[in-house]
Design an enzyme around this catalytic site. Structure first.
Site, PDB file in Angstrom:
ATOM      1  N   SER A  48       1.051  -1.175  -0.038  1.00  0.00           N
ATOM      2  CA  SER A  48      -0.082   0.121  -0.144  1.00  0.00           C
ATOM      3  C   SER A  48       1.012   1.272  -0.066  1.00  0.00           C
ATOM      4  CB  SER A  48      -1.077  -0.178   1.185  1.00  0.00           C
ATOM      5  OG  SER A  48      -1.793   0.956   1.088  1.00  0.00           O
ATOM      6  N   ASP A 209      -5.341  -2.759  -3.295  1.00  0.00           N
ATOM      7  CA  ASP A 209      -4.225  -2.721  -2.150  1.00  0.00           C
ATOM      8  C   ASP A 209      -4.004  -4.110  -1.791  1.00  0.00           C
ATOM      9  OD1 ASP A 209      -3.412  -2.408   0.464  1.00  0.00           O
ATOM     10  OD2 ASP A 209      -3.921  -0.199   0.109  1.00  0.00           O
TER      11      ASP A 209
END
Length: 380
Positions: A48, A209
């Site tokens: 992320s 993500d």
């Protein structure tokens, strides 16, 4: 037990704007190292927003102190409009597109996202020199750098890594390692928080993500050759549950949408890392009980050092909520994200300099509080 040369891995977990905390920790490390010291982390792994920090650090691994300085400037100058459309036309347009697509089924090519993160692409392309990764690997200042993303079609956590030729990919249940020349697309994919940011296509698959389905966040570093790791988390509770007794409250109110979303984001970004650390420590304990057999069983102990926030990040975000642009503040007010109870969501989306600077300073203080153990870990 045979001795092996130490290879230190750096694990930078995800967490949107919370990743500013990692920059402060890295700044403290740069202070502890002697002037002109080489990159102390041959293996760097990020997920992320941590993937952005990881690749930025790897791209300037030839000069660690300068790399950290560049990364600090990057985060200290953050404003929401550099990451996502935060103006009134941009927020309203994206929200209307999301509702028309999700509720009415209009527009088959409309990205499934509440926020428009298109400005982030230009920011990353301008600030990160991807060619520096190859140079650092060629000069043996870096063994490998990796970012993890979640494939929406296959349901796998895919770790894209760029490193020395001798490193082979891996295949485990729901997680694989794939060699690649890292690009902006990999970073956008790894940091695309589901529903908030649009999925990103890499190759033939759309990704989101990497924290969504990564049950073992530390494992990519071990696959890439690390045998000791420094984990920089973004949770205020890095070790074990909070054992305080919760008193019954007959006046308790229904949780807001933002409060529910905050818990979901925490479970995505934080819980798997804490579980992985706990499992790794159990395996280390088992390996120490069987010192002569551990090598044959593939159970060589892995030294782990953890640095995580000493203060609740949600509370810090709540203090800085006034920094949000008016359009975003209005957009997040309805779900309750601007309330103290909903600051969990806000802590991931508050890309503003005042908030990021406070997190950077907190990271530096927390790392300096562990100065002695950190210095021993780094061999200073």
């Amino acid at each position: 037990m045979r001795q092996v040369a130490p290879v230190t891995g750096l694990i930078l977990s995800g967490g949107g704007a919370r990743a500013a905390y990692q920059v402060g920790v890295l700044g403290a490390i740069a202070e502890l190292l002697p002037a002109g010291a080489a990159n102390p982390f041959p293996v760097i792994v990020g997920t992320s927003a941590g993937a952005i920090n990881a690749v930025s650090l790897a791209s300037r691994a030839m000069d660690f102190a300068r790399a950290v300085e560049h990364l600090t400037e990057f985060w200290q100058g953050f404003e929401s409009h550099l990451v996502l459309r935060s103006d009134w036309p941009g927020v309203i347009h994206q929200a209307s597109r999301f509702l028309s697509h999700s509720l009415l089924g209009l527009g088959s090519h409309v990205p499934v996202a509440l926020l428009n993160s298109s400005p982030l692409r230009n920011l990353l392309a301008d600030k990160i020199n991807f060619s520096g990764i190859d140079q650092a690997i060629a000069e043996q200042r870096l063994r490998a750098v990796a970012v993890t993303a979640f494939g929406y079609s296959t349901g796998q956590a895919v770790t894209f890594y760029q490193g020395q030729v001798a490193i082979e990919g891996w295949l485990r249940h729901r997680r694989i390692g794939v060699p690649a020349s890292l690009t902006v697309e990999h970073l956008l994919a790894s940091s695309a928080i589901p529903l908030l940011f649009a999925p990103v296509k890499v190759g033939q698959e759309y990704f989101g993500d990497g924290a969504v389905r990564q049950p073992a966040p530390i494992s990519p570093a071990l696959h890439l050759g690390a045998n000791r790791v420094l984990v920089v988390g973004v949770s205020g509770n890095p070790r074990g549950p909070d054992l305080r007794v919760v008193q019954q409250d007959n006046n308790a109110q229904q949780p807001t949408l933002a409060q529910i979303g905050g818990h979901m984001l925490n479970s995505t970004f934080i819980d798997s890392l804490e579980s992985d650390i706990e499992l790794l420590e159990r395996m280390n304990h088992f390996a120490r009980l069987l010192p002569h057999q551990s090598d044959n069983l593939g159970l060589a102990p892995v030294e782990v050092l953890i640095i995580a926030p000493s203060q609740p990040i949600d509370e810090i975000a709540a203090r800085h909520r006034h920094e949000l642009p008016s359009a975003l503040r209005m957009f997040l007010r309805g779900p309750g994200a601007t309330k103290t109870s909903g600051a969990g969501v806000l802590s991931y989306l508050l890309f503003e300099s005042g908030y990021c600077r406070e997190l950077i300073e907190l990271g530096r203080r927390d790392a300096m509080a562990k100065r002695e153990v950190l210095s021993r870990f780094l061999g200073v």
